[in-house]
Design a protein around this motif. Sequence first.
Motif, PDB file in Angstrom:
ATOM      1  N   ALA A 149      12.577   8.206  -1.199  1.00 35.17           N
ATOM      2  CA  ALA A 149      12.149   9.048  -0.070  1.00 35.17           C
ATOM      3  C   ALA A 149      10.639   9.011   0.080  1.00 35.17           C
ATOM      4  CB  ALA A 149      12.637  10.481  -0.275  1.00 35.17           C
ATOM      5  N   ALA A 150       9.912   9.091  -1.030  1.00 37.54           N
ATOM      6  CA  ALA A 150       8.447   9.067  -0.973  1.00 37.54           C
ATOM      7  C   ALA A 150       7.949   7.747  -0.399  1.00 37.54           C
ATOM      8  CB  ALA A 150       7.864   9.295  -2.367  1.00 37.54           C
ATOM      9  N   PHE A 151       8.578   6.643  -0.807  1.00 41.01           N
ATOM     10  CA  PHE A 151       8.188   5.337  -0.256  1.00 41.01           C
ATOM     11  C   PHE A 151       8.457   5.265   1.244  1.00 41.01           C
ATOM     12  CE2 PHE A 151       9.895   1.160   1.075  1.00 41.01           C
ATOM     13  CZ  PHE A 151       8.680   0.484   1.157  1.00 41.01           C
ATOM     14  N   LEU A 152       9.627   5.729   1.667  1.00 39.52           N
ATOM     15  CA  LEU A 152       9.949   5.698   3.098  1.00 39.52           C
ATOM     16  C   LEU A 152       8.979   6.567   3.896  1.00 39.52           C
ATOM     17  CD1 LEU A 152      13.860   5.872   2.933  1.00 39.52           C
ATOM     18  CD2 LEU A 152      12.447   3.866   3.468  1.00 39.52           C
ATOM     19  N   ASN A 153       8.618   7.719   3.342  1.00 43.22           N
ATOM     20  CA  ASN A 153       7.644   8.588   4.013  1.00 43.22           C
ATOM     21  C   ASN A 153       6.312   7.857   4.206  1.00 43.22           C
ATOM     22  OD1 ASN A 153       9.408  10.792   4.135  1.00 43.22           O
ATOM     23  ND2 ASN A 153       8.743  11.592   2.169  1.00 43.22           N
ATOM     24  N   GLU A 154       5.839   7.195   3.155  1.00 43.81           N
ATOM     25  CA  GLU A 154       4.564   6.486   3.227  1.00 43.81           C
ATOM     26  C   GLU A 154       4.663   5.259   4.132  1.00 43.81           C
ATOM     27  OE1 GLU A 154       1.806   7.546   2.224  1.00 43.81           O
ATOM     28  OE2 GLU A 154       2.350   9.111   0.787  1.00 43.81           O
ATOM     29  N   ALA A 182       8.692  10.532 -18.186  1.00 43.18           N
ATOM     30  CA  ALA A 182       7.685  11.588 -18.370  1.00 43.18           C
ATOM     31  C   ALA A 182       7.613  12.510 -17.160  1.00 43.18           C
ATOM     32  CB  ALA A 182       6.313  10.967 -18.626  1.00 43.18           C
ATOM     33  N   SER A 183       7.844  11.957 -15.976  1.00 47.40           N
ATOM     34  CA  SER A 183       7.723  12.747 -14.742  1.00 47.40           C
ATOM     35  C   SER A 183       9.033  13.389 -14.301  1.00 47.40           C
ATOM     36  CB  SER A 183       7.210  11.860 -13.607  1.00 47.40           C
ATOM     37  OG  SER A 183       8.183  10.865 -13.282  1.00 47.40           O
ATOM     38  N   GLY A 184      10.154  12.772 -14.676  1.00 50.45           N
ATOM     39  CA  GLY A 184      11.451  13.277 -14.248  1.00 50.45           C
ATOM     40  C   GLY A 184      11.761  13.015 -12.786  1.00 50.45           C
ATOM     41  N   VAL A 185      11.049  12.071 -12.173  1.00 49.00           N
ATOM     42  CA  VAL A 185      11.265  11.765 -10.748  1.00 49.00           C
ATOM     43  C   VAL A 185      12.440  10.802 -10.615  1.00 49.00           C
ATOM     44  CG1 VAL A 185      10.256  10.736  -8.680  1.00 49.00           C
ATOM     45  CG2 VAL A 185       8.846  12.155 -10.177  1.00 49.00           C
ATOM     46  N   SER A 186      13.445  11.196  -9.853  1.00 44.48           N
ATOM     47  CA  SER A 186      14.641  10.374  -9.695  1.00 44.48           C
ATOM     48  C   SER A 186      14.393   9.204  -8.754  1.00 44.48           C
ATOM     49  CB  SER A 186      15.790  11.216  -9.141  1.00 44.48           C
ATOM     50  OG  SER A 186      15.551  11.534  -7.777  1.00 44.48           O
ATOM     51  N   ARG A 187      15.316   8.244  -8.787  1.00 50.48           N
ATOM     52  CA  ARG A 187      15.228   7.123  -7.846  1.00 50.48           C
ATOM     53  C   ARG A 187      15.282   7.618  -6.407  1.00 50.48           C
ATOM     54  NH1 ARG A 187      19.711   2.820  -9.411  1.00 50.48           N
ATOM     55  NH2 ARG A 187      20.904   4.717  -9.824  1.00 50.48           N
ATOM     56  N   ASN A 188      16.122   8.612  -6.146  1.00 51.78           N
ATOM     57  CA  ASN A 188      16.231   9.146  -4.785  1.00 51.78           C
ATOM     58  C   ASN A 188      14.910   9.709  -4.294  1.00 51.78           C
ATOM     59  OD1 ASN A 188      19.104   8.673  -4.509  1.00 51.78           O
ATOM     60  ND2 ASN A 188      19.425  10.382  -5.898  1.00 51.78           N
ATOM     61  N   SER A 189      14.204  10.424  -5.170  1.00 54.47           N
ATOM     62  CA  SER A 189      12.931  11.023  -4.784  1.00 54.47           C
ATOM     63  C   SER A 189      11.871   9.959  -4.520  1.00 54.47           C
ATOM     64  CB  SER A 189      12.437  11.982  -5.876  1.00 54.47           C
ATOM     65  OG  SER A 189      13.313  13.091  -5.997  1.00 54.47           O
ATOM     66  N   LEU A 190      11.846   8.923  -5.356  1.00 54.42           N
ATOM     67  CA  LEU A 190      10.855   7.866  -5.161  1.00 54.42           C
ATOM     68  C   LEU A 190      11.155   7.082  -3.891  1.00 54.42           C
ATOM     69  CD1 LEU A 190       9.740   4.760  -5.695  1.00 54.42           C
ATOM     70  CD2 LEU A 190       8.303   6.700  -6.262  1.00 54.42           C
ATOM     71  N   ALA A 235       1.760   6.581  -7.006  1.00 52.91           N
ATOM     72  CA  ALA A 235       0.650   7.409  -7.474  1.00 52.91           C
ATOM     73  C   ALA A 235       0.944   8.891  -7.295  1.00 52.91           C
ATOM     74  CB  ALA A 235      -0.627   7.025  -6.733  1.00 52.91           C
ATOM     75  N   SER A 236       1.515   9.254  -6.151  1.00 53.61           N
ATOM     76  CA  SER A 236       1.762  10.672  -5.872  1.00 53.61           C
ATOM     77  C   SER A 236       2.934  11.226  -6.666  1.00 53.61           C
ATOM     78  CB  SER A 236       2.009  10.887  -4.375  1.00 53.61           C
ATOM     79  OG  SER A 236       3.225  10.278  -3.971  1.00 53.61           O
ATOM     80  N   GLN A 237       3.975  10.416  -6.863  1.00 53.22           N
ATOM     81  CA  GLN A 237       5.179  10.905  -7.519  1.00 53.22           C
ATOM     82  C   GLN A 237       5.115  10.802  -9.037  1.00 53.22           C
ATOM     83  OE1 GLN A 237       8.008  12.296  -5.736  1.00 53.22           O
ATOM     84  NE2 GLN A 237       6.274  12.368  -4.301  1.00 53.22           N
ATOM     85  N   LEU A 238       4.639   9.675  -9.546  1.00 54.53           N
ATOM     86  CA  LEU A 238       4.656   9.445 -10.995  1.00 54.53           C
ATOM     87  C   LEU A 238       3.320   9.741 -11.657  1.00 54.53           C
ATOM     88  CD1 LEU A 238       6.716   6.116 -11.229  1.00 54.53           C
ATOM     89  CD2 LEU A 238       7.537   8.472 -11.130  1.00 54.53           C
ATOM     90  N   LYS A 239       2.295  10.032 -10.848  1.00 54.94           N
ATOM     91  CA  LYS A 239       0.956  10.328 -11.373  1.00 54.94           C
ATOM     92  C   LYS A 239       0.422   9.178 -12.217  1.00 54.94           C
ATOM     93  CE  LYS A 239       1.722  14.278  -9.478  1.00 54.94           C
ATOM     94  NZ  LYS A 239       1.283  14.480  -8.073  1.00 54.94           N
ATOM     95  N   THR A 256       0.830  -1.205   0.000  1.00 54.73           N
ATOM     96  CA  THR A 256       0.000   0.000   0.000  1.00 54.73           C
ATOM     97  C   THR A 256       0.864   1.253   0.000  1.00 54.73           C
ATOM     98  OG1 THR A 256      -1.746  -1.181   1.206  1.00 54.73           O
ATOM     99  CG2 THR A 256      -1.837   1.234   1.228  1.00 54.73           C
ATOM    100  N   ALA A 257       1.909   1.268   0.839  1.00 54.33           N
ATOM    101  CA  ALA A 257       2.812   2.420   0.905  1.00 54.33           C
ATOM    102  C   ALA A 257       3.482   2.664  -0.438  1.00 54.33           C
ATOM    103  CB  ALA A 257       3.863   2.195   1.993  1.00 54.33           C
ATOM    104  N   LEU A 258       3.905   1.592  -1.097  1.00 54.30           N
ATOM    105  CA  LEU A 258       4.560   1.747  -2.398  1.00 54.30           C
ATOM    106  C   LEU A 258       3.581   2.292  -3.438  1.00 54.30           C
ATOM    107  CD1 LEU A 258       6.947   1.493  -4.260  1.00 54.30           C
ATOM    108  CD2 LEU A 258       6.416  -0.940  -4.547  1.00 54.30           C
ATOM    109  N   CYS A 259       2.353   1.786  -3.442  1.00 50.16           N
ATOM    110  CA  CYS A 259       1.352   2.290  -4.397  1.00 50.16           C
ATOM    111  C   CYS A 259       1.063   3.768  -4.162  1.00 50.16           C
ATOM    112  CB  CYS A 259       0.070   1.474  -4.290  1.00 50.16           C
ATOM    113  SG  CYS A 259       0.169  -0.146  -5.091  1.00 50.16           S
ATOM    114  N   ARG A 260       0.953   4.160  -2.903  1.00 55.65           N
ATOM    115  CA  ARG A 260       0.732   5.580  -2.599  1.00 55.65           C
ATOM    116  C   ARG A 260       1.874   6.432  -3.130  1.00 55.65           C
ATOM    117  NH1 ARG A 260      -1.145   5.507   3.808  1.00 55.65           N
ATOM    118  NH2 ARG A 260      -3.250   4.666   3.522  1.00 55.65           N
TER     119      ARG A 260
END
Length: 320
Positions: A247-252, A237-245, A164-168, A157-161
Amino acid sequence: MKTTEKILQLLTQQTDYLSGQELAEKLGLSRTAIWKAIQTLQANGYAIDSQPHRGYRLQDSGRLSETFIRRNLTTTQPLQFEIHDSLSSTNTRAKELGALPQTIDPQVIISDQQTGGYGRYGRTFASPKGTGIYLSLLLQNHQKNFDAGLLTTATATALCRALASQLKIEPSIKWVNDVLWQGKKISGILTEGITDFETGNLKQIVVGVGIDYLTDPTTFSPELQERAGSLKSAVLASGVSRNSLIAAFLNEFFKLYPTFNSADFIADYRQYCTTIGQEVTLTQGSHLTTGRVASITDHGELVLEDGRIFSSGEITKLRS
């Protein structure tokens, strides 16, 4: 410490620009020496943006970096990081750390490549260099009634969130924990336990996550291409780096982890789980079960329309 290393250290600690004059004053060097060192760093692959009248700022070049992961963290959970160029397996490394005296803070082990990555049932997990996210968490177990199924579903669930938020995009889950995009698996999750030898109690948990992030799907074998995919087009398409994703996963993840046993996330899991309503074949060892999925329980168990409930197994066939 070399001048380049000193400059890199200062730039990694700063989110805004640092002028050449500020760097020169901090290091006791001339602005010419700073400029030459910056050029050397850029030639060595560091993405340093240079702006007149503003100075220099280190940018996320895509290489794995604790600095850039931490820049995007919002969780207050203290975390310890290990980032490697190559490992046999991040889960294996996490279990090695579990045998050592250490702080109680969660350990985050990340590698740019795995030479012996594995998934459920010991299957090989291909982990090419520079394109995937291979991450394991080593967590101290403070739960008296630890529920492995709930932790696995909470992680999915955390990974899906995060996706969804980072890569739209609209990711989905095939029970139990295969994360899909456009109908193909792009991530696997493997949870393992470490028991205390003397007491037999569950002492630590390892949560491993592997993601085909920038992997070229055409490099998969023809057989694998039928069921495995990649996030590459969404990432570009989103330009989201591995580092950003990451961090987003760890936050969730750390939003859910403290109370995952309460299953307060399970409604989200059900929304992501496209297995509900499907006709499936469930494999448990050599035993096969076929039926239509009615729902998912509050403990993450699979419920068939005939009332049978399954807490484990692998869905080997899924039909609408």
